[in-house]
Design a protein around this motif. Sequence first.
Motif, PDB file in Angstrom:
ATOM      1  N   GLN A  87      -7.232  -4.894   0.249  1.00 44.45           N
ATOM      2  CA  GLN A  87      -5.161  -4.597   0.775  1.00 44.45           C
ATOM      3  C   GLN A  87      -3.981  -5.654   1.041  1.00 44.45           C
ATOM      4  OE1 GLN A  87      -4.625  -2.769   5.165  1.00 44.45           O
ATOM      5  NE2 GLN A  87      -4.078  -1.506   3.601  1.00 44.45           N
ATOM      6  N   PHE A  88      -4.811  -6.743   1.767  1.00 49.29           N
ATOM      7  CA  PHE A  88      -4.238  -7.697   2.690  1.00 49.29           C
ATOM      8  C   PHE A  88      -3.490  -8.305   1.964  1.00 49.29           C
ATOM      9  CE2 PHE A  88      -2.258 -11.292   5.097  1.00 49.29           C
ATOM     10  CZ  PHE A  88      -2.648 -12.508   4.446  1.00 49.29           C
ATOM     11  N   VAL A  89      -4.305  -8.852   0.394  1.00 50.60           N
ATOM     12  CA  VAL A  89      -3.778  -9.676  -0.849  1.00 50.60           C
ATOM     13  C   VAL A  89      -2.536  -9.045  -1.725  1.00 50.60           C
ATOM     14  CG1 VAL A  89      -4.746 -10.909  -2.764  1.00 50.60           C
ATOM     15  CG2 VAL A  89      -6.516 -11.075  -0.695  1.00 50.60           C
ATOM     16  N   ALA A  90      -2.832  -7.735  -1.623  1.00 48.28           N
ATOM     17  CA  ALA A  90      -2.005  -7.483  -2.445  1.00 48.28           C
ATOM     18  C   ALA A  90      -1.101  -6.849  -1.852  1.00 48.28           C
ATOM     19  CB  ALA A  90      -2.875  -5.666  -2.751  1.00 48.28           C
ATOM     20  N   GLN A  91      -0.754  -6.468  -0.199  1.00 51.93           N
ATOM     21  CA  GLN A  91       0.794  -6.766   0.284  1.00 51.93           C
ATOM     22  C   GLN A  91       1.083  -7.992   0.499  1.00 51.93           C
ATOM     23  OE1 GLN A  91       2.394  -4.320   1.788  1.00 51.93           O
ATOM     24  NE2 GLN A  91       3.291  -4.946   3.435  1.00 51.93           N
ATOM     25  N   VAL A  92       0.245  -8.654   0.412  1.00 50.70           N
ATOM     26  CA  VAL A  92       1.255 -10.354   0.649  1.00 50.70           C
ATOM     27  C   VAL A  92       2.055 -10.202  -0.777  1.00 50.70           C
ATOM     28  CG1 VAL A  92      -0.491 -11.937   0.470  1.00 50.70           C
ATOM     29  CG2 VAL A  92       0.907 -12.715   2.155  1.00 50.70           C
ATOM     30  N   ASN A  93       1.049 -10.207  -1.802  1.00 51.67           N
ATOM     31  CA  ASN A  93       1.854 -10.561  -2.549  1.00 51.67           C
ATOM     32  C   ASN A  93       3.012  -9.524  -3.049  1.00 51.67           C
ATOM     33  OD1 ASN A  93       0.731 -12.607  -4.990  1.00 51.67           O
ATOM     34  ND2 ASN A  93      -1.511 -11.956  -4.261  1.00 51.67           N
ATOM     35  N   THR A  94       3.229  -8.179  -3.294  1.00 55.61           N
ATOM     36  CA  THR A  94       3.936  -7.370  -2.996  1.00 55.61           C
ATOM     37  C   THR A  94       5.363  -8.356  -1.998  1.00 55.61           C
ATOM     38  OG1 THR A  94       2.531  -5.395  -3.173  1.00 55.61           O
ATOM     39  CG2 THR A  94       5.277  -4.977  -2.483  1.00 55.61           C
ATOM     40  N   MET A  95       4.761  -8.430  -0.399  1.00 58.01           N
ATOM     41  CA  MET A  95       6.055  -8.690   0.135  1.00 58.01           C
ATOM     42  C   MET A  95       6.791 -10.452  -0.328  1.00 58.01           C
ATOM     43  SD  MET A  95       4.944  -7.529   4.139  1.00 58.01           S
ATOM     44  CE  MET A  95       6.068  -8.412   4.532  1.00 58.01           C
ATOM     45  N   TRP A  96       5.627 -11.014  -1.117  1.00 61.84           N
ATOM     46  CA  TRP A  96       6.222 -12.201  -1.210  1.00 61.84           C
ATOM     47  C   TRP A  96       7.022 -12.102  -2.558  1.00 61.84           C
ATOM     48  CZ3 TRP A  96       7.033 -17.596   0.233  1.00 61.84           C
ATOM     49  CH2 TRP A  96       7.396 -18.684  -0.972  1.00 61.84           C
ATOM     50  N   GLY A  97       6.626 -11.487  -3.545  1.00 58.14           N
ATOM     51  CA  GLY A  97       7.730 -11.308  -4.545  1.00 58.14           C
ATOM     52  C   GLY A  97       8.989  -9.634  -4.532  1.00 58.14           C
ATOM     53  N   ILE A 163      -2.710   0.015  14.957  1.00 58.25           N
ATOM     54  CA  ILE A 163      -2.180  -1.108  14.186  1.00 58.25           C
ATOM     55  C   ILE A 163      -2.249  -1.468  13.670  1.00 58.25           C
ATOM     56  CG2 ILE A 163      -1.647  -3.995  14.873  1.00 58.25           C
ATOM     57  CD1 ILE A 163      -1.988  -3.491  17.574  1.00 58.25           C
ATOM     58  N   GLY A 164      -3.615  -1.038  12.433  1.00 57.63           N
ATOM     59  CA  GLY A 164      -4.283  -0.743  11.741  1.00 57.63           C
ATOM     60  C   GLY A 164      -3.661   0.227  10.480  1.00 57.63           C
ATOM     61  N   ASN A 165      -3.894   1.294  11.657  1.00 57.38           N
ATOM     62  CA  ASN A 165      -3.097   2.487  10.344  1.00 57.38           C
ATOM     63  C   ASN A 165      -1.727   2.256   9.623  1.00 57.38           C
ATOM     64  OD1 ASN A 165      -5.798   3.645  10.388  1.00 57.38           O
ATOM     65  ND2 ASN A 165      -5.007   5.027  11.469  1.00 57.38           N
ATOM     66  N   LEU A 166      -1.106   1.378  11.430  1.00 56.87           N
ATOM     67  CA  LEU A 166       0.249   1.481  10.726  1.00 56.87           C
ATOM     68  C   LEU A 166       0.941   0.448   9.791  1.00 56.87           C
ATOM     69  CD1 LEU A 166       3.599   0.966  11.669  1.00 56.87           C
ATOM     70  CD2 LEU A 166       2.919  -0.797  13.943  1.00 56.87           C
ATOM     71  N   TYR A 167       0.203  -0.790  10.004  1.00 56.23           N
ATOM     72  CA  TYR A 167       0.191  -2.054   8.830  1.00 56.23           C
ATOM     73  C   TYR A 167      -0.093  -1.095   7.135  1.00 56.23           C
ATOM     74  CZ  TYR A 167       0.980  -6.123  11.345  1.00 56.23           C
ATOM     75  OH  TYR A 167       1.027  -6.779  12.595  1.00 56.23           O
ATOM     76  N   HIS A 168      -1.315  -0.287   7.173  1.00 58.53           N
ATOM     77  CA  HIS A 168      -1.667   0.260   6.137  1.00 58.53           C
ATOM     78  C   HIS A 168      -0.126   0.748   5.059  1.00 58.53           C
ATOM     79  CE1 HIS A 168      -4.058   2.530   3.240  1.00 58.53           C
ATOM     80  NE2 HIS A 168      -3.685   3.342   3.065  1.00 58.53           N
TER      81      HIS A 168
END
Length: 381
Positions: A87-97, A163-168
């Motif tokens: 989930q982190f890898v996908a999220q960080v790439n989305t935000m970077w884009g 907090i984990g749910n919030l990040y999700h």
Amino acid sequence: METFVWDQNLLTGLPLVDQQHHALVDLFNELSSSFFLAEGNREVVLADTFRRLEAYTREHFSDEEALMHSEGVDARHIAVHHALHEQFVAQVNTMWGRRSDMGDPAETFVGFLTAWLGLHILGIDQSLAHQINLIRQGVAPADAFEREGAAQDHGTQALIKMIGNLYHVLSRQNADLARANLHLEDRVAQRTAELAQTNEELKLANVRLEAFSRTDGLLQLANRAYFDTRLAEACATAFRREQPLGLLMIDVDYFKRYNDSYGHQAGDACLQAVAAAVQGAMLRASDLVARYGGEELAVILPDTDAAGTAAVAARVVAAVAALGLAHKASGVATHVSVSVGAVSGIPAQRDASAPLVAQADAALYRAKEQGRNRWVMAESA
């Protein structure tokens, strides 16, 4: 600029994991600094730094999961841990884009990275370390997984889950916003509002994470790092206002014997009961009770003279004795008791934390010499 400050509270006790976490923190700070470079080659430097960060993150996740398998960690924990990594890898790439859409990409993007890593370390990585320690002691992986889940404080678990749910949720929102890039001109106002809301939620999550990092997970008191900060502030205030400042150092009598006699789980429950009793002996919201280390607690008493400090110390000794917790191995009583060293005075200098603690420690030592289960006031402040 140093966005993420590494400290001892983030250590898991797993050397490879801690080394890689520290390296990730260095890369986060390098990325943060790159956002503030002058125009020109800034985008080139940013792209290179992010590429190295992503590659090292994948390497760390791979090594961490290999460690779980080699140590025989329960499959349930491995599955959850792996899902968080993906989930982190996908999220960080989305935000970077979509960083160009962010009003403050440095704060938003790097803030997300540091908050996620802090939460990840304080939550599931600490849980992994505890399970590995139990497995190395001969506990079956399934039992280690269950025991770790049962040992965590419900409030801590709820906070981490919240907090984990919030990040999700934020991850899904960011993915949706990325897919909604079509017809951008017609949706600028809507997307700006959605992004602002997402950023506010992220800031709130960071505030909650900061509060979590100041709290001892077992006792739900202030931890040592926060105690040190508050004591320094209290000394400076008392010096400036020429007001007395009280300090108590509290030690559970013969606690090692208690652990040896009743087991470590009972020892944890004992510390929780003592912490609650000490907190209950405080009459003002301004009085801070903290876990100083192991079975030792500390109390900061702002604007409190010697008589007032002595009264609080006496209440603490009485409150713990009133618990009536059996302690068959104690050399001083049939129940759990505490010794208290107390000191009060107007600080002679702004930075008087160290001498104040030393005086309270000396008084605590005298209380133990005189037979424990008592309080002793320092001879001079």
